[in-house]
Scaffold this motif. Structure first.
Motif, PDB file in Angstrom:
ATOM      1  N   LYS A 152       0.544  -4.867   2.541  1.00  0.00           N
ATOM      2  CA  LYS A 152      -0.881  -5.144   2.334  1.00  0.00           C
ATOM      3  C   LYS A 152      -1.199  -6.523   2.914  1.00  0.00           C
ATOM      4  O   LYS A 152      -1.217  -7.533   2.201  1.00  0.00           O
ATOM      5  CB  LYS A 152      -1.213  -5.068   0.843  1.00  0.00           C
ATOM      6  CG  LYS A 152      -2.684  -5.172   0.504  1.00  0.00           C
ATOM      7  CD  LYS A 152      -2.904  -4.934  -0.990  1.00  0.00           C
ATOM      8  CE  LYS A 152      -4.300  -5.323  -1.417  1.00  0.00           C
ATOM      9  NZ  LYS A 152      -5.334  -4.541  -0.713  1.00  0.00           N
TER      10      LYS A 152
ATOM     11  N   GLU B 159       0.860  -1.172   0.000  1.00  0.00           N
ATOM     12  CA  GLU B 159       0.000   0.000   0.000  1.00  0.00           C
ATOM     13  C   GLU B 159       0.901   1.229   0.000  1.00  0.00           C
ATOM     14  O   GLU B 159       1.746   1.388   0.884  1.00  0.00           O
ATOM     15  CB  GLU B 159      -0.923  -0.007   1.224  1.00  0.00           C
ATOM     16  CG  GLU B 159      -1.954  -1.123   1.187  1.00  0.00           C
ATOM     17  CD  GLU B 159      -2.927  -1.060   2.345  1.00  0.00           C
ATOM     18  OE1 GLU B 159      -2.680  -0.291   3.297  1.00  0.00           O
ATOM     19  OE2 GLU B 159      -3.932  -1.778   2.307  1.00  0.00           O
TER      20      GLU B 159
ATOM     21  N   GLU C 247      -2.561   1.700  -4.953  1.00  0.00           N
ATOM     22  CA  GLU C 247      -2.101   0.332  -5.127  1.00  0.00           C
ATOM     23  C   GLU C 247      -1.673   0.150  -6.577  1.00  0.00           C
ATOM     24  O   GLU C 247      -2.245   0.755  -7.490  1.00  0.00           O
ATOM     25  CB  GLU C 247      -3.187  -0.676  -4.753  1.00  0.00           C
ATOM     26  CG  GLU C 247      -3.508  -0.678  -3.266  1.00  0.00           C
ATOM     27  CD  GLU C 247      -4.426  -1.809  -2.853  1.00  0.00           C
ATOM     28  OE1 GLU C 247      -4.531  -2.804  -3.607  1.00  0.00           O
ATOM     29  OE2 GLU C 247      -5.035  -1.700  -1.782  1.00  0.00           O
TER      30      GLU C 247
ATOM     31  N   LYS D 172      -4.053   6.750  -0.475  1.00  0.00           N
ATOM     32  CA  LYS D 172      -3.442   5.439  -0.638  1.00  0.00           C
ATOM     33  C   LYS D 172      -3.583   4.995  -2.089  1.00  0.00           C
ATOM     34  O   LYS D 172      -4.656   5.138  -2.683  1.00  0.00           O
ATOM     35  CB  LYS D 172      -4.132   4.409   0.266  1.00  0.00           C
ATOM     36  CG  LYS D 172      -3.534   3.009   0.202  1.00  0.00           C
ATOM     37  CD  LYS D 172      -4.477   1.973   0.806  1.00  0.00           C
ATOM     38  CE  LYS D 172      -5.576   1.605  -0.155  1.00  0.00           C
ATOM     39  NZ  LYS D 172      -6.423   0.474   0.294  1.00  0.00           N
TER      40      LYS D 172
END
Length: 237
Positions: free
Chosen positions: A123, A90, A180, A178
Motif C-alpha cells: 500500500k 492491500e 485492508e 481488495k
C-alpha cells in the motif's frame, strides 16, 4: 459523535478524528480515480452509495463473526468506526481472471480460477502499489511474523466465501476484490476500510453486466446507476 480534526485524505475518503480517541469518522467522497490516479473524475452520490453498501456488508460480516472496525452510520456520507493502525498491505482476492491478472499472466479473461487466489500489494502510491511476497512483508516490517500473514490469508478466504455466497443469492458474481486490515487498540487484526464496488468487481450473473468501478475504468458510463442497483439488491434480499 462529531468530526474534530482531519487526520488523512485519500482518493475516496477523508478520515477525521473525534472527541473519542478510540473512534474515527470516514467521510465518503464522490471522487473517482483509476490507474494509480492517472484517471480522475467525480460522480454525485457515489460516496453515499459506497457508505451504505459498506455499512450493509460490514454489518453482515459482523453477524458472521468477522471482526471489523465498523461501529455505526452517522449520515449518508459518514461512517463511525474504531481507530486502527493500518497494515500497509492491500489484500487482493480473486475468483475469476480479469484485469491485471489476465494482462500480466496471460490467463484468459473470465477464466474461473481452480482455487481462490490471495495476493498482497504494498500500500504505497509513490511506488505504484507493487506486488509483495511473504519475505517482502517481513523485510518491510509490515507484519510481525508469517503467522500474521497466514491469518490475513485465512480471513481473506473466509470473507470471500461469506460474500461470494451472499452475492450469489442476489444474482451477482463476486469476481475479485481488495481488502485492508488494521490493528485495534488491543493489537487484534481486524477488517477496515470499505466494502464497496470501488474495491469489488461485481458482475450480474445472468447478463455479465459490470456493476463496479470498471464502468469508470473502461468508459462504460452508468456508474452510480450500477452501484445503486447493487445496493437495491442487497436491501431487497
Amino acid at each position: 459523535m462529531t468530526k474534530t480534526e482531519l487526520l488523512y485524505e485519500g482518493k475516496a475518503k477523508k478520515i477525521w478524528r473525534t472527541e473519542d480517541p478510540s473512534l474515527l469518522i470516514s467521510e465518503f467522497k464522490d471522487s473517482l480515480t483509476a490507474f494509480n490516479g492517472e484517471l480522475k473524475s467525480s460522480e454525485e452520490g457515489k460516496g453515499a452509495l459506497n457508505n451504505e453498501i459498506s455499512t450493509e456488508l460490514f454489518k453482515y460480516l459482523n453477524e458472521k463473526g468477522i471482526p471489523t472496525h465498523f461501529v455505526d452510520t452517522i449520515d449518508e456520507n459518514h461512517m463511525l468506526h474504531k481507530k486502527a493502525e493500518v497494515i500497509k498491505i492491500e489484500v487482493i482476492v480473486r475468483n475469476i481472471a480479469t484485469g491485471s491478472l489476465s494482462r500480466n499472466l496471460g490467463i484468459a479473461e473470465k477464466t474461473v480460477l481452480p482455487f481462490t487466489l490471495v495476493e498482497f500489494d504494498y500500500k504505497n502510491d509513490e511506488l505504484g502499489d507493487p506486488k509483495l511476497n511473504d519475505q517482502h512483508c517481513l523485510i518491510l516490517n509490515l507484519v510481525n511474523n508469517t503467522d500474521e500473514l497466514d491469518y490475513i490469508r485465512y480471513m481473506a478466504r473466509r470473507i470471500n466465501k461469506i460474500l461470494s455466497e451472499f452475492y450469489a443469492q442476489l444474482d451477482i458474481t463476486l469476481v475479485d476484490f481488495k481488502l485492508e486490515f488494521g490493528r485495534d487498540k488491543d493489537d487484534n487484526i481486524i477488517l477496515i476500510d470499505e466494502l464497496s464496488p470501488d474495491n469489488f468487481r461485481l458482475w450480474d450473473t445472468k447478463t455479465q453486466e459490470k456493476l463496479d468501478k470498471d464502468r469508470f475504468r473502461q468508459g462504460l458510463g452508468g456508474l452510480t446507476e450500477a452501484y445503486r442497483q447493487v445496493l437495491e439488491r442487497i436491501k431487497n434480499r
